[in-house]
Structures are given as C-alpha cells and as structure tokens.
Motif scaffolding. Structure first.
Motif, PDB file in Angstrom:
ATOM      1  N   ALA A 191       0.839  -1.202   0.000  1.00  0.00           N
ATOM      2  CA  ALA A 191       0.000   0.000   0.000  1.00  0.00           C
ATOM      3  C   ALA A 191       0.872   1.249   0.000  1.00  0.00           C
ATOM      4  O   ALA A 191       0.583   2.229  -0.696  1.00  0.00           O
ATOM      5  N   ASP A 192       1.943   1.224   0.766  1.00  0.00           N
ATOM      6  CA  ASP A 192       2.850   2.384   0.807  1.00  0.00           C
ATOM      7  C   ASP A 192       3.533   2.615  -0.544  1.00  0.00           C
ATOM      8  O   ASP A 192       3.805   3.758  -0.924  1.00  0.00           O
ATOM      9  N   SER A 193       3.821   1.528  -1.268  1.00  0.00           N
ATOM     10  CA  SER A 193       4.527   1.675  -2.554  1.00  0.00           C
ATOM     11  C   SER A 193       3.586   2.059  -3.690  1.00  0.00           C
ATOM     12  O   SER A 193       4.041   2.400  -4.782  1.00  0.00           O
ATOM     13  N   GLY A 194       2.278   1.978  -3.470  1.00  0.00           N
ATOM     14  CA  GLY A 194       1.319   2.299  -4.518  1.00  0.00           C
ATOM     15  C   GLY A 194       0.894   1.106  -5.353  1.00  0.00           C
ATOM     16  O   GLY A 194       0.199   1.265  -6.354  1.00  0.00           O
ATOM     17  N   PHE A 195       1.276  -0.108  -4.928  1.00  0.00           N
ATOM     18  CA  PHE A 195       0.880  -1.296  -5.685  1.00  0.00           C
ATOM     19  C   PHE A 195      -0.603  -1.584  -5.508  1.00  0.00           C
ATOM     20  O   PHE A 195      -1.261  -2.091  -6.417  1.00  0.00           O
ATOM     21  N   LEU A 196      -1.128  -1.277  -4.327  1.00  0.00           N
ATOM     22  CA  LEU A 196      -2.540  -1.544  -4.059  1.00  0.00           C
ATOM     23  C   LEU A 196      -3.096  -0.463  -3.146  1.00  0.00           C
ATOM     24  O   LEU A 196      -2.363   0.341  -2.549  1.00  0.00           O
ATOM     25  N   THR A 197      -4.410  -0.467  -3.044  1.00  0.00           N
ATOM     26  CA  THR A 197      -5.132   0.432  -2.148  1.00  0.00           C
ATOM     27  C   THR A 197      -5.882  -0.417  -1.130  1.00  0.00           C
ATOM     28  O   THR A 197      -6.478  -1.440  -1.485  1.00  0.00           O
TER      29      THR A 197
END
Length: 222
Positions: free
Chosen positions: A74-80
C-alpha cells in the motif's frame, strides 16, 4: 475469483515495470505476484489476512508476514486498502490484463474515488494491527528472558552456609555419658542409634526437597 480466471492471466514484462511494483520492498514482491493472480478480474478482494495467506502461501504460518507485506505494498502504490460495506478490501492499482467480456461482475465493492482519508485510515489500521502483534510477541519474549536472567543471577550469588545437622542432633550418649567419651552402656547405645536415625532422616528429607525443587523447575514453561 475462479481458477479459470486465474489461468487466463499471466504477469507480463510491462507489469513488472509498474512503478508501484518496482518501488515495493523486495521481500514483499512474492506477495505482489500472488495478489496479481489471487484477486478477481478487477484486482479486488476482501482483506482477510488469513485467507490471503492461505491462497498465496499454502500450509505456511505467515499471516503476520502477509499483513506487513500488504502495508508495504500500500505504501509503494501497488494496491489500495479501503473500507466498504463494513469490511476492509484491497484493490490493485494495476490488475493484470484479462478478457472480461464473459466474466461475471465483481462481487467486491469498488474503492471510493479520491477519498484519501479513508485510504490512509485503512492502511493505518492494518499497520497498527501488525505492529501490535510484533510488540506483544516482543514483550512476552522479553519477559521470559528477564525471568531466565534473574534465575541465573540468583544461582550465581553466594549462598550462606547451611547449619550443620550435627549441631541440632540428639546427644551421642546417655545422661551419665553425654559426650560419649566413656565406655559404652545400654542407654548410650540407644542414644547413639537415636542420634544416627535423626541425622539420616534429616539428610533424606533435604535430598527429597532438592529433588522436588528440581522437578518443579523443569516443569516451568519457558
């Protein structure tokens, strides 16, 4: 998500160039691969760490690791991570390409549009749960080591000498020969046997006490 839908999707080289994947910590990337294949065709699924761990790492006790990886992704932007219909859900920022023309509609609610406050709250909840578990286990382990260290220190400290049993034993001889320094007589023999019996009983009692203490110490959980 059906197995047929899983077989229809493959991870392409362009997917591995996705910024959210590339920014993810290396240890979380196997979980990212698994989520690409174990979400529905829209890239969504309910956030149940135990079920995600069972799908991605069958037969392994890695629930806490999966929670940590979800927070990292989530922090890396891979998922929400978001909340909807009273549950938490995940949505991949870049689902794998698939033919959705004949696929049934997703049963997972979509993430709220442009509602970053709810996203942050959901990520924070997962992070807090992971950190709470780690803190709890660390505190329990620290307490066990503290008890062990205290026991070791107690054992290493000088111990006062025990009072010799002979100082409390009955006299060797009879009233006429209290020090046993003269010739033996019948009463002296009886007194000597009483003296020896008393010492034997006390020594045996102390041996049994040491044995029981050792058994009790071995049974203590660590």
């Amino acid at each position: 998500m059906t197995r047929a839908a899983t077989r229809q999707r493959t991870i392409a080289a362009s997917d591995l160039q996705f910024a959210g994947y590339m920014r993810a910590p290396h240890e979380a990337k196997p979980t990212a691969h698994g989520l690409w294949l174990h979400t529905d065709l829209t890239g969504r699924r309910e956030l149940v760490p135990e079920l995600i761990a069972a799908d991605l790492y069958p037969g392994q006790g890695v629930v806490e690791m999966v929670i940590e990886h979800l927070v990292m992704l989530a922090d890396s932007g891979f998922l929400t991570i978001y909340q909807a219909e009273g549950s938490e859900w995940i949505a991949l920022a870049r689902p794998l390409r698939a033919d959705t023309r004949t696929a049934p509609p997703s049963e997972c609610p979509p993430p709220p549009d442009h509602d970053m406050s709810r996203h942050v709250a959901a990520v924070g909840g997962a992070r807090e749960r992971a950190e709470a578990r780690v803190r709890s286990e660390g505190a329990e382990r620290a307490e066990q080591w503290a008890r062990w260290s205290e026991q070791q220190e107690r054992g290493a400290r000088p111990q006062p000498p025990e009072r010799p049993l002979l100082l409390d034993a009955p006299p060797y001889g009879c009233p006429e020969h209290p020090d046993g320094k003269f010739g033996s007589c019948g009463p002296c023999g009886t007194a000597r046997r009483r003296h020896d019996t008393w010492l034997t009983e006390r020594r045996y009692a102390r041996q049994m006490q040491s044995y029981e203490e050792a058994i009790a110490h071995d049974d203590e959980p660590f």
